[in-house]
Scaffold this active site. Sequence first.
Site, mmCIF file in Angstrom:
data_model
loop_
_atom_site.group_PDB
_atom_site.id
_atom_site.type_symbol
_atom_site.label_atom_id
_atom_site.label_comp_id
_atom_site.label_asym_id
_atom_site.label_seq_id
_atom_site.Cartn_x
_atom_site.Cartn_y
_atom_site.Cartn_z
ATOM 1 N N ARG A 136 -0.400 -0.176 6.071
ATOM 2 C CA ARG A 136 -1.540 0.316 5.266
ATOM 3 C C ARG A 136 -2.762 -0.642 5.053
ATOM 4 O O ARG A 136 -3.927 -0.363 5.350
ATOM 5 C CB ARG A 136 -1.013 0.698 3.881
ATOM 6 N N GLN A 151 -6.378 3.902 -9.921
ATOM 7 C CA GLN A 151 -4.966 3.776 -9.490
ATOM 8 C C GLN A 151 -4.623 3.541 -7.932
ATOM 9 O O GLN A 151 -3.762 3.123 -7.748
ATOM 10 C CB GLN A 151 -4.399 5.263 -9.411
ATOM 11 N N ASN A 152 -5.912 3.136 -7.254
ATOM 12 C CA ASN A 152 -6.039 2.895 -6.065
ATOM 13 C C ASN A 152 -5.476 1.326 -5.916
ATOM 14 O O ASN A 152 -6.044 0.493 -6.771
ATOM 15 C CB ASN A 152 -7.167 3.113 -5.240
ATOM 16 N N VAL A 153 -4.588 1.172 -4.928
ATOM 17 C CA VAL A 153 -4.225 -0.341 -4.494
ATOM 18 C C VAL A 153 -5.131 -0.978 -3.405
ATOM 19 O O VAL A 153 -4.683 -2.002 -2.951
ATOM 20 C CB VAL A 153 -2.826 -0.422 -4.458
ATOM 21 N N HIS A 203 -2.666 0.136 -11.080
ATOM 22 C CA HIS A 203 -1.299 0.160 -10.065
ATOM 23 C C HIS A 203 -1.286 -1.292 -9.154
ATOM 24 O O HIS A 203 -0.564 -1.112 -8.342
ATOM 25 C CB HIS A 203 -1.071 1.355 -9.189
ATOM 26 N N THR A 231 -8.074 12.270 -7.690
ATOM 27 C CA THR A 231 -6.665 12.287 -8.246
ATOM 28 C C THR A 231 -6.016 13.427 -8.430
ATOM 29 O O THR A 231 -6.766 14.333 -8.827
ATOM 30 C CB THR A 231 -6.748 11.255 -9.297
ATOM 31 N N SER A 232 -4.917 13.729 -7.815
ATOM 32 C CA SER A 232 -4.116 14.996 -8.117
ATOM 33 C C SER A 232 -3.414 14.812 -9.568
ATOM 34 O O SER A 232 -2.909 15.959 -9.849
ATOM 35 C CB SER A 232 -2.851 14.999 -6.851
ATOM 36 N N GLU A 259 -10.503 20.180 -4.600
ATOM 37 C CA GLU A 259 -9.557 21.503 -4.991
ATOM 38 C C GLU A 259 -9.071 21.240 -6.345
ATOM 39 O O GLU A 259 -9.205 19.992 -6.872
ATOM 40 C CB GLU A 259 -8.248 21.587 -3.937
#
Length: 244
Positions: free
Chosen positions: A67, A98-100, A116, A185-186, A212
């Site tokens: 990653r 929330q992204n790292v 996170h 974000t979901s 979406e």
Amino acid sequence: MIDKAIERLIDTKYLLVITGAGISAESGIPTFRGNDGLWQNYRAEDLATPWAFERNPEVVWRWYDWRRGIIGRAELNPGHLAIKQLEGLYDDFFLITQNVDGLHGRTGIKNMVEIHGNLWRARCTKDGRTSMLMDVPLKSIPPACECGNILRPDVVWFGESIPSEWLQKSYDVIDMCDTLIVAGTSGVVYPVASFPQSVKERGGCVIEINIEPTSISSIADISLFGKSGDLLPMLVKGIRERRV
Ligand code: BV8
């Protein structure tokens, strides 16, 4: 709908933004649950948990190094830059990501928590000291601390609690903000998934940006469907044009 969002943002005193992996999708970084998502090829339980790390630190580190390789080559996209511009448009602004991947940090944004963690930071499994680990690929896997103990990625895994200072700061801002933009974000990972509802319960306005509908859509006051790299710059432009 975008005009309604801009009208609200012009009257906003304290803007909170929450982002997820979708913000970095246009930089070529896989999301977690999309069709090309990370979890399509890996099981979260097999990698993003302390038990997975205990069982096989090398496999977990190889996943993070893979990653980091993708992220290290990624460019900021207009969505990241627009959020930095929003910070400059409000006296009171905060970003919870929330992204790292560290991409928001690359914009120079100050009022932010990476709730996170950050996969460019490593933590000693013995004494908790953190250090930046910028080699890509890593010279040795798993990497060792100078004290000789194994390092771990300084991220929050499933089943691990969010550090209390980050959580408290988030709750403080949730209490103070009058508008929340939740983008990319979901809305399935807790406790962040509960934050939009908390803002709503305090009378705040929730503006969602996603390609979406998500589990947040049902409580959003305004849902803007489209790419964050397109929509966020449009919001910045609209605010600037209509601010007297
Ligand atoms: C915890 C770091 C206490 C590592 C991650 C209820 C209450 C409390 C906890 C729980 C609960 N129920 C379950 C739990 C446990 C768990 C949890 O939430 N599980 C879920 C799966 C049900 N939570 C935890 O364990 C948390 N700890 O609560 O501590 C505790 C302790 C023990 C037991 C219970 C409670 C810790 C969670 C942190 C996990 N770490 N990552 C790493 O990344 O390697 S989570 C991971 O998911 C990432 O951080 C990611 O950011 C996060 C959220 O995912 P998204 O960002 O939303 O990404 P996703 O792919 O899902 O969605 C992308 C979205 O973007 C999509 O909607 C897509 O449509 C959109 N999109 C795509 N392209 C674009 C776009 N939008 C706009 N523009 C585009 N171009």
